[in-house]
Design a protein around this motif. Structure first.
Motif, PDB file in Angstrom:
ATOM      1  N   ILE A 118      73.507 -48.948  76.727  1.00 56.96           N
ATOM      2  CA  ILE A 118      74.130 -48.823  78.043  1.00 56.96           C
ATOM      3  C   ILE A 118      73.732 -47.515  78.707  1.00 56.96           C
ATOM      4  O   ILE A 118      73.489 -47.450  79.914  1.00 56.96           O
ATOM      5  CB  ILE A 118      75.673 -48.908  77.928  1.00 56.96           C
ATOM      6  CG1 ILE A 118      76.098 -50.327  77.552  1.00 56.96           C
ATOM      7  CG2 ILE A 118      76.337 -48.497  79.238  1.00 56.96           C
ATOM      8  CD1 ILE A 118      77.598 -50.501  77.426  1.00 56.96           C
ATOM      9  N   ASN A 119      73.637 -46.463  77.910  1.00 60.11           N
ATOM     10  CA  ASN A 119      73.328 -45.159  78.481  1.00 60.11           C
ATOM     11  C   ASN A 119      71.875 -44.996  78.903  1.00 60.11           C
ATOM     12  O   ASN A 119      71.507 -43.972  79.486  1.00 60.11           O
ATOM     13  CB  ASN A 119      73.732 -44.056  77.506  1.00 60.11           C
ATOM     14  CG  ASN A 119      75.214 -43.747  77.564  1.00 60.11           C
ATOM     15  OD1 ASN A 119      75.694 -43.133  78.509  1.00 60.11           O
ATOM     16  ND2 ASN A 119      75.958 -44.192  76.562  1.00 60.11           N
TER      17      ASN A 119
ATOM     18  N   TRP B 288      72.484 -45.995  86.619  1.00 57.63           N
ATOM     19  CA  TRP B 288      73.562 -46.122  87.591  1.00 57.63           C
ATOM     20  C   TRP B 288      74.760 -46.844  86.992  1.00 57.63           C
ATOM     21  O   TRP B 288      74.637 -47.900  86.382  1.00 57.63           O
ATOM     22  CB  TRP B 288      73.073 -46.878  88.832  1.00 57.63           C
ATOM     23  CG  TRP B 288      71.905 -46.210  89.495  1.00 57.63           C
ATOM     24  CD1 TRP B 288      70.598 -46.599  89.448  1.00 57.63           C
ATOM     25  CD2 TRP B 288      71.927 -45.010  90.274  1.00 57.63           C
ATOM     26  NE1 TRP B 288      69.811 -45.739  90.157  1.00 57.63           N
ATOM     27  CE2 TRP B 288      70.599 -44.742  90.680  1.00 57.63           C
ATOM     28  CE3 TRP B 288      72.941 -44.143  90.681  1.00 57.63           C
ATOM     29  CZ2 TRP B 288      70.263 -43.645  91.460  1.00 57.63           C
ATOM     30  CZ3 TRP B 288      72.618 -43.043  91.451  1.00 57.63           C
ATOM     31  CH2 TRP B 288      71.293 -42.811  91.842  1.00 57.63           C
ATOM     32  N   GLU B 289      75.949 -46.272  87.199  1.00 59.02           N
ATOM     33  CA  GLU B 289      77.182 -46.853  86.662  1.00 59.02           C
ATOM     34  C   GLU B 289      77.406 -48.265  87.179  1.00 59.02           C
ATOM     35  O   GLU B 289      77.847 -49.154  86.431  1.00 59.02           O
ATOM     36  CB  GLU B 289      78.379 -45.962  87.025  1.00 59.02           C
ATOM     37  CG  GLU B 289      79.727 -46.517  86.597  1.00 59.02           C
ATOM     38  CD  GLU B 289      79.866 -46.683  85.091  1.00 59.02           C
ATOM     39  OE1 GLU B 289      80.660 -47.539  84.664  1.00 59.02           O
ATOM     40  OE2 GLU B 289      79.174 -45.954  84.342  1.00 59.02           O
TER      41      GLU B 289
ATOM     42  N   ARG C  86      75.456 -50.567  85.154  1.00 59.72           N
ATOM     43  CA  ARG C  86      76.034 -50.730  83.812  1.00 59.72           C
ATOM     44  C   ARG C  86      77.146 -51.770  83.812  1.00 59.72           C
ATOM     45  O   ARG C  86      77.309 -52.525  82.850  1.00 59.72           O
ATOM     46  CB  ARG C  86      76.585 -49.391  83.315  1.00 59.72           C
ATOM     47  CG  ARG C  86      75.559 -48.307  83.114  1.00 59.72           C
ATOM     48  CD  ARG C  86      76.233 -47.029  82.640  1.00 59.72           C
ATOM     49  NE  ARG C  86      75.293 -45.914  82.584  1.00 59.72           N
ATOM     50  CZ  ARG C  86      75.609 -44.691  82.190  1.00 59.72           C
ATOM     51  NH1 ARG C  86      76.861 -44.418  81.825  1.00 59.72           N
ATOM     52  NH2 ARG C  86      74.707 -43.733  82.173  1.00 59.72           N
ATOM     53  N   GLN C  87      77.905 -51.793  84.899  1.00 55.65           N
ATOM     54  CA  GLN C  87      79.044 -52.704  84.972  1.00 55.65           C
ATOM     55  C   GLN C  87      78.631 -54.177  84.945  1.00 55.65           C
ATOM     56  O   GLN C  87      79.455 -55.047  84.652  1.00 55.65           O
ATOM     57  CB  GLN C  87      79.873 -52.408  86.225  1.00 55.65           C
ATOM     58  CG  GLN C  87      80.634 -51.101  86.159  1.00 55.65           C
ATOM     59  CD  GLN C  87      81.574 -51.027  84.970  1.00 55.65           C
ATOM     60  OE1 GLN C  87      82.365 -51.950  84.739  1.00 55.65           O
ATOM     61  NE2 GLN C  87      81.498 -49.947  84.212  1.00 55.65           N
ATOM     62  N   THR C  88      77.376 -54.475  85.244  1.00 57.57           N
ATOM     63  CA  THR C  88      76.924 -55.869  85.207  1.00 57.57           C
ATOM     64  C   THR C  88      76.848 -56.402  83.777  1.00 57.57           C
ATOM     65  O   THR C  88      76.678 -57.613  83.583  1.00 57.57           O
ATOM     66  CB  THR C  88      75.554 -56.038  85.882  1.00 57.57           C
ATOM     67  OG1 THR C  88      74.534 -55.370  85.108  1.00 57.57           O
ATOM     68  CG2 THR C  88      75.561 -55.485  87.303  1.00 57.57           C
TER      69      THR C  88
END
Length: 206
Positions: free
Chosen positions: A164-165, A169-170, A173-175
């Motif tokens: 994830i890291n 872009w946050e 990541r949320q996807t």
């Protein structure tokens, strides 16, 4: 005489449809040829851990659900161990950790029951948050798409997950985060895959 590799042309690609279900999930296409459909039982009856359900849709660039998708899921058990010959005796009897599902031909919804996986260690000792890997094919997709489903309620583990890291872009990541609800006392995680457009799901080139 061997051909000069510089002059060889790329082999043409071909999409998975329109007969993907006949070959890979014949029961859903109306063909009763297997005693048991390959890949439907992911965890088996003896797996320990929390029993959960995963549900979702695969959505095209226009916002419509795609109704002829096949998804394969691969996951570790509750101890973070994959079913593999190298791990013989370390996973429960009947735990496959792999499954195959298709979307409903009318609604485009897909879903499967399993157990929530545990954190997985990488070969270099890092710890990945609980996740399920998904491989997606459908008519119009030339190359199968690889993504991951992470769990909304694993906030601390997700925050330090090495994969994830890698995503800058946050919002992107949320996807990869499945949203948790509950039905009949059982955790249900919603994970919609968006192929294009705003909030397109992150796919991995592996």
């Amino acid at each position: 005489m061997p051909q000069d590799l510089n002059y060889l042309k790329e082999t043409p690609s071909q999409t998975a449809g329109p007969y993907v279900h006949i070959g890979l999930a014949p029961g859903a296409a109306g063909f009763d040829i297997y005693r048991q459909e390959l890949g439907w039982d992911i965890a088996g009856p003896n797996a320990k851990g929390e029993r959960i359900r995963i549900e979702g849709c695969v959505i095209d660039g226009m916002g419509s659900p795609i109704k002829d998708v096949l998804l394969e899921a691969w996951q570790a058990n509750a101890d973070g161990i994959y079913a593999h010959p190298e791990h013989e005796g370390q996973v429960e009897d009947g735990f496959r950790g792999w499954g195959r599902v298709i979307t409903d031909f009318e609604t485009g919804e897909w879903g499967f029951d399993t157990i929530k996986p545990g954190p997985v260690k990488t070969p270099d000792g890092k710890v990945m948050a609980p996740h399920i890997s998904l491989w997606i094919v459908a008519r119009g997709i030339n190359v199968g798409l690889q993504t991951r489903l992470y769990f909304e309620d694993e906030v601390e583990a997700n925050a330090v997950d090495p994969v994830i890291n890698l995503i800058e872009w946050e919002r992107r990541r949320q996807t990869l985060i499945a949203k948790k609800t509950e039905r009949d006392g059982k955790a249900v995680y919603r994970f919609d895959v968006k192929l294009q457009g705003q909030d397109e799901t992150v796919f991995f080139d592996i």
